[in-house]
Write a protein that holds these residues in place. Structure first.
Motif, PDB file in Angstrom:
ATOM      1  N   GLU A 215      30.106  43.505  40.324  1.00 16.56           N
ATOM      2  CA  GLU A 215      31.444  43.669  39.807  1.00 16.56           C
ATOM      3  C   GLU A 215      32.124  43.886  40.772  1.00 16.56           C
TER       4      GLU A 215
ATOM      5  N   ASN B  86      41.026  29.908  39.820  1.00 16.19           N
ATOM      6  CA  ASN B  86      42.184  30.651  39.846  1.00 16.19           C
ATOM      7  C   ASN B  86      43.044  30.901  41.239  1.00 16.19           C
TER       8      ASN B  86
ATOM      9  N   GLN C  81      42.644  43.867  39.646  1.00 16.61           N
ATOM     10  CA  GLN C  81      41.866  42.624  39.515  1.00 16.61           C
ATOM     11  C   GLN C  81      40.532  42.948  39.303  1.00 16.61           C
TER      12      GLN C  81
ATOM     13  N   ARG D 194      33.667  35.792  35.743  1.00 17.60           N
ATOM     14  CA  ARG D 194      34.951  35.725  35.099  1.00 17.60           C
ATOM     15  C   ARG D 194      35.867  36.410  36.188  1.00 17.60           C
ATOM     16  N   TYR D 195      37.029  36.173  35.861  1.00 18.12           N
ATOM     17  CA  TYR D 195      38.197  36.654  36.539  1.00 18.12           C
ATOM     18  C   TYR D 195      39.255  37.432  35.631  1.00 18.12           C
ATOM     19  N   ASP D 196      39.826  38.533  35.890  1.00 16.91           N
ATOM     20  CA  ASP D 196      40.779  39.323  35.011  1.00 16.91           C
ATOM     21  C   ASP D 196      41.874  40.063  35.962  1.00 16.91           C
ATOM     22  N   GLN D 197      43.131  39.913  35.694  1.00 19.66           N
ATOM     23  CA  GLN D 197      44.118  40.524  36.227  1.00 19.66           C
ATOM     24  C   GLN D 197      45.110  40.998  35.242  1.00 19.66           C
ATOM     25  N   ILE D 198      45.463  42.389  35.497  1.00 17.87           N
ATOM     26  CA  ILE D 198      46.751  42.715  34.659  1.00 17.87           C
ATOM     27  C   ILE D 198      47.747  43.544  35.390  1.00 17.87           C
TER      28      ILE D 198
ATOM     29  N   LEU E 166      36.940  45.396  26.359  1.00 21.51           N
ATOM     30  CA  LEU E 166      37.731  44.195  26.330  1.00 21.51           C
ATOM     31  C   LEU E 166      39.162  44.709  25.530  1.00 21.51           C
TER      32      LEU E 166
ATOM     33  N   VAL F  57      41.422  46.610  32.924  1.00 19.98           N
ATOM     34  CA  VAL F  57      40.496  45.440  32.850  1.00 19.98           C
ATOM     35  C   VAL F  57      39.087  46.127  32.503  1.00 19.98           C
ATOM     36  N   TRP F  58      38.341  44.998  32.225  1.00 18.23           N
ATOM     37  CA  TRP F  58      37.061  45.458  31.824  1.00 18.23           C
ATOM     38  C   TRP F  58      35.827  45.110  32.678  1.00 18.23           C
TER      39      TRP F  58
END
Length: 250
Positions: free
Chosen positions: A76, A94, A104, A142-146, A165, A170-171
């Motif tokens: 992670e 992405n 991120q 997986r990709y996550d960004q806030i 989630l 982010v998780w």
């Protein structure tokens, strides 16, 4: 290699202090990086990890430069920009830019390729690169960004990461919780750990703090385990700290 870690006695008995000037250091010209834990050419058997926290790199990337496309799996990976704009591209399709206030997270899982570049030609990028061992292997990448509201960390701990989630931030695939707080001088706050068996690693982003009986300065790190609660006091104005609660067993 001499062990530069300090096991703290007194009010906090289960703890290890990593002073900023004892970190590993690499200067590649375009990249300057400080390593809290063993990484690349910096190897210290006393600093391999803190529980599932495997990498904590404090990176500065010159204008227009960056990390070319490279692989990861079963990790992670969290990036926290501190200054400037960092452009991200990956094998999942992405292409994004992250800046201060953004978080991120990537689950490398079965395998990804990604690159990170300083988008600007006129300023440095400064960011933290953090690796966490996952609690599941070979997950789908997986990709996550806030983007978070920086006002929500003034004299409080703003959650930026969790296992859930539906929670703020982010998780990731791990029972870990990250918070950032920015405090006025002499402001105190307590943090209660969320899961038995977890420890907490505090990393000072700006200014000075006291945790328990231990004084911390900018870029110092303090790991604490076998505790339920810690008390944090800011010793300077606009003092900023990152708290990373992580499982202690891999």
């Amino acid at each position: 290699m001499e062990n530069t870690d300090k096991i703290i006695e007194g009010a906090i008995t289960n703890s290890v202090l990593h002073k900023a000037d004892t970190r590993g250091h690499a200067n590649h010209g375009w990249l300057e990086s400080f390593h809290t834990f063993s990484f690349a050419n910096y190897h210290n058997p006393e600093r391999m990890n803190f529980g599932v926290l495997r990498v904590l790199n404090d990176d500065r990337v010159n204008q227009g430069m960056g990390f070319g496309k490279h692989p990861h799996d079963n990790m992670e990976i969290i990036s926290i920009p501190l200054e400037g704009d960092l452009e991200h591209q990956d094998s999942m399709g992405n292409t994004t830019v992250i800046k201060e206030g953004d978080i991120q997270a990537m689950s490398a899982g079965t395998g990804i390729f990604h690159s990170e570049y300083n988008k600007n030609k006129d300023q440095l990028v400064k960011f933290l690169q953090i690796w966490i061992y996952p609690n599941q292997k070979n997950v789908t990448p997986r990709y996550d960004q806030i983007t978070l509201d920086l006002k929500d960390r003034h004299n409080k701990l703003q959650q930026i990461l969790s296992p859930n989630l539906e929670d703020e931030g982010v998780w990731i695939h791990q029972d870990a919780w990250f918070h950032i707080g920015k405090f006025d001088n002499d402001f105190s706050i307590s943090y209660e750990l969320k899961k038995p068996g977890n420890g907490i690693y505090a990393f000072v982003l700006k200014g000075d703090f006291t945790i328990g009986n231990i004084v911390l300065n900018e870029r110092d790190g303090l790991g604490i385990w076998d505790t339920n609660t810690i008390k944090i006091t800011a010793n300077s104005a606009n003092a900023e700290i990152l708290l990373m609660e992580v499982p202690m067993s891999i």
